[in-house]
Design an enzyme around this catalytic site. Structure first.
Site, PDB file in Angstrom:
ATOM      1  N   SER A  94       3.112  -2.099  10.336  1.00 25.46           N
ATOM      2  CA  SER A  94       4.556  -2.184  10.588  1.00 25.46           C
ATOM      3  C   SER A  94       5.126  -3.576  10.323  1.00 25.46           C
ATOM      4  CB  SER A  94       4.882  -1.731  12.014  1.00 25.46           C
ATOM      5  OG  SER A  94       4.498  -0.373  12.198  1.00 25.46           O
ATOM      6  N   GLU A 113      -6.841   4.990   7.587  1.00 25.08           N
ATOM      7  CA  GLU A 113      -6.574   6.408   7.290  1.00 25.08           C
ATOM      8  C   GLU A 113      -7.781   7.042   6.597  1.00 25.08           C
ATOM      9  OE1 GLU A 113      -2.870   5.747   5.286  1.00 25.08           O
ATOM     10  OE2 GLU A 113      -1.977   5.162   7.199  1.00 25.08           O
ATOM     11  N   GLU A 122      -5.837  -4.711  10.453  1.00 24.87           N
ATOM     12  CA  GLU A 122      -4.804  -3.714  10.716  1.00 24.87           C
ATOM     13  C   GLU A 122      -5.108  -2.975  12.014  1.00 24.87           C
ATOM     14  OE1 GLU A 122      -2.635  -2.623   6.860  1.00 24.87           O
ATOM     15  OE2 GLU A 122      -4.325  -1.263   7.032  1.00 24.87           O
ATOM     16  N   ASN A 165       0.882  -1.172   0.000  1.00 23.83           N
ATOM     17  CA  ASN A 165       0.000   0.000   0.000  1.00 23.83           C
ATOM     18  C   ASN A 165       0.915   1.216   0.000  1.00 23.83           C
ATOM     19  OD1 ASN A 165      -1.790   2.060   0.476  1.00 23.83           O
ATOM     20  ND2 ASN A 165      -2.299   1.430   2.577  1.00 23.83           N
ATOM     21  N   HIS A 219      -9.517   1.603   4.519  1.00 26.38           N
ATOM     22  CA  HIS A 219      -8.270   1.720   5.276  1.00 26.38           C
ATOM     23  C   HIS A 219      -8.494   2.667   6.457  1.00 26.38           C
ATOM     24  CE1 HIS A 219      -4.171   2.773   6.333  1.00 26.38           C
ATOM     25  NE2 HIS A 219      -3.813   1.643   5.758  1.00 26.38           N
ATOM     26  N   GLY A 221       2.227   2.320  10.711  1.00 30.14           N
ATOM     27  CA  GLY A 221       3.206   3.386  10.548  1.00 30.14           C
ATOM     28  C   GLY A 221       3.874   3.812  11.843  1.00 30.14           C
ATOM     29  N   LYS A 246       0.175   4.212  -0.337  1.00 32.82           N
ATOM     30  CA  LYS A 246      -0.466   5.415   0.207  1.00 32.82           C
ATOM     31  C   LYS A 246      -0.176   6.607  -0.719  1.00 32.82           C
ATOM     32  CE  LYS A 246      -0.177   3.289   4.685  1.00 32.82           C
ATOM     33  NZ  LYS A 246      -0.082   3.411   6.135  1.00 32.82           N
TER      34      LYS A 246
HETATM   35  P1  PGA Z   1       2.629   0.292   7.638  1.00 32.69           P
HETATM   36  O1  PGA Z   1       1.197   0.515   6.975  1.00 32.69           O
HETATM   37  O2  PGA Z   1       3.162  -1.001   7.106  1.00 32.69           O
HETATM   38  O3  PGA Z   1       3.440   1.472   7.229  1.00 32.69           O
HETATM   39  O4  PGA Z   1       2.403   0.229   9.132  1.00 32.69           O
HETATM   40  C1  PGA Z   1       0.310  -0.556   6.773  1.00 32.69           C
HETATM   41  C2  PGA Z   1      -0.968  -0.040   6.183  1.00 32.69           C
HETATM   42  O5  PGA Z   1      -1.412   1.030   6.584  1.00 32.69           O
HETATM   43  O6  PGA Z   1      -1.572  -0.671   5.285  1.00 32.69           O
END
Ligand code: PGA
Length: 248
Positions: A210, A96, A164, A9, A94, A170, A11
């Site tokens: 992460s 976010e 998630e 992803n 997601h 992140g 983003k």
């Molecule tokens: P990350 O993000 O691996 O940077 O923690 C995962 C995601 O948001 O899909």
């Protein structure tokens, strides 16, 4: 046996030309993968990414899709627009998008149904916040997200679910492999109850948050974890390839 799926992803990272460079670096590194591989790129990168991915074993994914077939929805993108470029996966809901763009279980559900209808494979994201985990609400939150977000899906095996935990995204703070396994086990139990035991056994559930080259083997060794949705580490070809090649 569920075939693992590792999806990047990106983003809001990588211009189209940066994305093509990343894909070109990635292709030889993952060509012998024993799992499904995808990159979910920013919408405007899709045409260039589609071209760069031709003939490779990496599938193309988007990061969102609107639920209407077409119409007056300024700034949105329809499933047919994605399909025309050979997009096969689309991330939906997601955290976010839920956090910053007002996405709700209801809109997640509408987008998911529209994506399935168009023949796209939705990667539906669910997960609890830190506060929800610390106050013992994880299971209730996941049950609600499943109940409302996945309502009216006829064939559950047409979707991928990404568990998630919001507190792990992140942040560098990963759920332990045991924690992730246990929670995904709970999700699968909910799916068995709300849909059917057979399809719950078949549906692929990724872990996201992460996940990186260092912890992927331990996470992927867990029986309930069928893959990863990778943010930060998907921006570096070597790191992403190490996750894709977790079994080597
Ligand atoms: P990350 O993000 O691996 O940077 O923690 C995962 C995601 O948001 O899909």
């Amino acid at each position: 046996m569920r075939r693992p799926i590792i999806a990047g992803n990106w983003k809001m990272n990588n211009t189209a030309s940066e994305g093509v460079a990343l894909i070109e670096a990635l292709k030889p590194l993952v060509q012998d993968a024993n799992c499904d591989v995808a990159v979910c790129v920013p919408a405007i990168d899709i045409p260039a990414a589609a071209e760069a991915l031709k003939g490779s074993n990496i599938a193309l994914g988007a990061q969102n899709v609107h639920f209407a077939k077409k119409g007056a929805y300024t700034g949105e993108i329809s499933a047919d627009m994605l399909k025309e470029y050979g997009v096969t996966y689309v991330i939906i809901g997601h955290s976010e998008r839920r956090q910053y763009f007002g996405e709700t279980d209801e809109t997640v559900n509408k987008r998911t149904l529209a994506a399935i209808e168009a023949g796209l494979t939705p990667i539906v994201c669910i997960g609890e916040t830190l506060e929800e985990r610390e106050t013992g609400k994880t299971e209730a939150v996941l049950a609600r997200q499943i109940e409302n977000g996945l309502k009216d899906i006829e064939d559950l095996t047409k979707i991928v679910i990404a568990y998630e935990p919001v507190w792990a995204i992140g942040t560098g703070r990963t759920a332990t492999a045991e924690q992730a396994n246990e929670t995904i086990g709970y999700i699968r139990k909910q799916l068995a109850e709300k849909f059917c035991p057979k399809c719950a056994e078949k549906v692929r559930i990724q872990y996201g948050g992460s996940m990186n080259a260092g912890n992927c083997k331990e996470l992927m060794a867990m029986p309930e974890i069928d893959g990863g949705l990778i943010g930060g580490a998907s921006l570096k070809p070597n790191d992403f390839a190490a996750i894709v090649n977790f079994d080597k």
